[in-house]
Design a protein around this motif. Structure first.
Motif, PDB file in Angstrom:
ATOM      1  N   ASP A  22     -31.380 -16.088   2.836  1.00  0.00           N
ATOM      2  CA  ASP A  22     -32.343 -17.169   3.061  1.00  0.00           C
ATOM      3  C   ASP A  22     -33.741 -16.803   2.580  1.00  0.00           C
ATOM      4  N   ALA A  23     -34.041 -15.496   2.570  1.00  0.00           N
ATOM      5  CA  ALA A  23     -35.351 -15.018   2.099  1.00  0.00           C
ATOM      6  C   ALA A  23     -35.374 -14.848   0.580  1.00  0.00           C
ATOM      7  N   GLY A  24     -34.254 -15.174  -0.076  1.00  0.00           N
ATOM      8  CA  GLY A  24     -34.204 -15.093  -1.531  1.00  0.00           C
ATOM      9  C   GLY A  24     -33.764 -13.740  -2.054  1.00  0.00           C
ATOM     10  N   ILE A  25     -33.167 -12.921  -1.209  1.00  0.00           N
ATOM     11  CA  ILE A  25     -32.720 -11.591  -1.607  1.00  0.00           C
ATOM     12  C   ILE A  25     -31.217 -11.634  -1.860  1.00  0.00           C
ATOM     13  N   ARG A  26     -30.803 -11.225  -3.060  1.00  0.00           N
ATOM     14  CA  ARG A  26     -29.367 -11.176  -3.353  1.00  0.00           C
ATOM     15  C   ARG A  26     -28.725 -10.148  -2.429  1.00  0.00           C
ATOM     16  N   THR A  27     -27.737 -10.588  -1.676  1.00  0.00           N
ATOM     17  CA  THR A  27     -27.171  -9.764  -0.614  1.00  0.00           C
ATOM     18  C   THR A  27     -25.654  -9.836  -0.637  1.00  0.00           C
ATOM     19  N   GLN A  28     -25.051  -8.681  -0.366  1.00  0.00           N
ATOM     20  CA  GLN A  28     -23.606  -8.606  -0.255  1.00  0.00           C
ATOM     21  C   GLN A  28     -23.259  -7.890   1.044  1.00  0.00           C
ATOM     22  N   ASN A  68     -32.895   3.657   0.125  1.00  0.00           N
ATOM     23  CA  ASN A  68     -33.273   3.372  -1.253  1.00  0.00           C
ATOM     24  C   ASN A  68     -32.328   4.184  -2.126  1.00  0.00           C
ATOM     25  N   MET A  69     -31.482   3.528  -2.876  1.00  0.00           N
ATOM     26  CA  MET A  69     -30.456   4.222  -3.655  1.00  0.00           C
ATOM     27  C   MET A  69     -31.038   4.981  -4.843  1.00  0.00           C
ATOM     28  N   LYS A  70     -32.225   4.604  -5.287  1.00  0.00           N
ATOM     29  CA  LYS A  70     -32.842   5.316  -6.414  1.00  0.00           C
ATOM     30  C   LYS A  70     -33.450   6.637  -5.975  1.00  0.00           C
ATOM     31  N   THR A  71     -34.133   6.628  -4.838  1.00  0.00           N
ATOM     32  CA  THR A  71     -34.833   7.836  -4.382  1.00  0.00           C
ATOM     33  C   THR A  71     -34.021   8.628  -3.364  1.00  0.00           C
ATOM     34  N   GLY A  72     -33.041   7.976  -2.729  1.00  0.00           N
ATOM     35  CA  GLY A  72     -32.262   8.622  -1.685  1.00  0.00           C
ATOM     36  C   GLY A  72     -32.945   8.599  -0.328  1.00  0.00           C
ATOM     37  N   GLU A  73     -34.159   8.052  -0.287  1.00  0.00           N
ATOM     38  CA  GLU A  73     -34.917   7.992   0.970  1.00  0.00           C
ATOM     39  C   GLU A  73     -34.301   6.965   1.916  1.00  0.00           C
ATOM     40  N   GLN A  74     -34.164   7.355   3.176  1.00  0.00           N
ATOM     41  CA  GLN A  74     -33.620   6.460   4.190  1.00  0.00           C
ATOM     42  C   GLN A  74     -34.621   6.338   5.327  1.00  0.00           C
ATOM     43  N   THR A  75     -34.924   5.099   5.714  1.00  0.00           N
ATOM     44  CA  THR A  75     -35.881   4.857   6.777  1.00  0.00           C
ATOM     45  C   THR A  75     -35.299   3.872   7.786  1.00  0.00           C
ATOM     46  N   GLU A  76     -35.828   3.939   8.995  1.00  0.00           N
ATOM     47  CA  GLU A  76     -35.435   2.998  10.039  1.00  0.00           C
ATOM     48  C   GLU A  76     -36.448   1.864  10.050  1.00  0.00           C
ATOM     49  N   VAL A  77     -35.946   0.634  10.090  1.00  0.00           N
ATOM     50  CA  VAL A  77     -36.793  -0.544   9.958  1.00  0.00           C
ATOM     51  C   VAL A  77     -36.421  -1.551  11.044  1.00  0.00           C
ATOM     52  N   ALA A  78     -37.422  -2.256  11.569  1.00  0.00           N
ATOM     53  CA  ALA A  78     -37.158  -3.329  12.532  1.00  0.00           C
ATOM     54  C   ALA A  78     -36.478  -4.480  11.794  1.00  0.00           C
ATOM     55  N   LEU A  79     -35.448  -5.045  12.406  1.00  0.00           N
ATOM     56  CA  LEU A  79     -34.734  -6.154  11.773  1.00  0.00           C
ATOM     57  C   LEU A  79     -35.650  -7.338  11.504  1.00  0.00           C
ATOM     58  N   SER A  80     -36.640  -7.539  12.354  1.00  0.00           N
ATOM     59  CA  SER A  80     -37.548  -8.675  12.198  1.00  0.00           C
ATOM     60  C   SER A  80     -38.376  -8.598  10.917  1.00  0.00           C
ATOM     61  N   GLY A  81     -38.614  -7.396  10.391  1.00  0.00           N
ATOM     62  CA  GLY A  81     -39.418  -7.244   9.180  1.00  0.00           C
ATOM     63  C   GLY A  81     -38.634  -6.782   7.973  1.00  0.00           C
ATOM     64  N   LEU A  82     -37.315  -6.808   8.061  1.00  0.00           N
ATOM     65  CA  LEU A  82     -36.469  -6.275   6.993  1.00  0.00           C
ATOM     66  C   LEU A  82     -36.675  -6.966   5.655  1.00  0.00           C
ATOM     67  N   SER A  83     -36.653  -8.297   5.642  1.00  0.00           N
ATOM     68  CA  SER A  83     -36.764  -8.996   4.369  1.00  0.00           C
ATOM     69  C   SER A  83     -38.102  -8.738   3.694  1.00  0.00           C
ATOM     70  N   GLU A  84     -39.190  -8.658   4.479  1.00  0.00           N
ATOM     71  CA  GLU A  84     -40.512  -8.397   3.892  1.00  0.00           C
ATOM     72  C   GLU A  84     -40.545  -7.014   3.234  1.00  0.00           C
ATOM     73  N   ILE A  85     -39.943  -6.030   3.878  1.00  0.00           N
ATOM     74  CA  ILE A  85     -39.936  -4.671   3.338  1.00  0.00           C
ATOM     75  C   ILE A  85     -39.117  -4.615   2.052  1.00  0.00           C
ATOM     76  N   LEU A  86     -37.974  -5.282   2.037  1.00  0.00           N
ATOM     77  CA  LEU A  86     -37.128  -5.251   0.861  1.00  0.00           C
ATOM     78  C   LEU A  86     -37.742  -6.019  -0.317  1.00  0.00           C
ATOM     79  N   LEU A  87     -38.553  -7.020  -0.024  1.00  0.00           N
ATOM     80  CA  LEU A  87     -39.188  -7.785  -1.095  1.00  0.00           C
ATOM     81  C   LEU A  87     -40.343  -7.038  -1.754  1.00  0.00           C
ATOM     82  N   LYS A  88     -40.867  -6.011  -1.089  1.00  0.00           N
ATOM     83  CA  LYS A  88     -42.013  -5.267  -1.651  1.00  0.00           C
ATOM     84  C   LYS A  88     -41.593  -4.396  -2.798  1.00  0.00           C
TER      85      LYS A  88
END
Length: 88
Positions: A22-28, A68-88
């Motif tokens: 719904d936020a416009g992010i291609r998702t599987q 992040n599959m490119k850098t291998g970095e893994q972070t914990e994120v609040a579900l409420s802000g997930l789409s905003e973080i992924l769009l950045k």
């Protein structure tokens, strides 16, 4: 984005995947019963840039883990802000 539920309950994973779409992010949504390495390999093979992990503990806390599959970095994120973080 590939959403990987880490439990047999897919309800929250479907909600998260729908919200990302719904936020416009291609998702599987990955629902196959395979080993963790196979799931990550699938994302890597398809060139998916981010993987979202939803375990029971994360769901209870209203969070998820994002890798992040490119850098291998893994972070914990609040579900409420997930789409905003992924769009950045």
């Amino acid at each position: 984005v590939l959403v990987i539920p880490m439990s047999d309950d897919f309800v929250k994973a479907v909600e998260v995947a729908t919200a990302l779409c719904d936020a416009g992010i291609r998702t599987q949504l990955y629902t196959e019963k395979k080993k963790f390495k196979a799931k990550i390999g699938y994302a890597d093979k398809l060139g998916i840039p981010y993987v979202v992990f939803l375990g029971e503990d994360e769901i209870a806390e209203g969070k998820c883990s994002v890798k992040n599959m490119k850098t291998g970095e893994q972070t914990e994120v609040a579900l409420s802000g997930l789409s905003e973080i992924l769009l950045k």
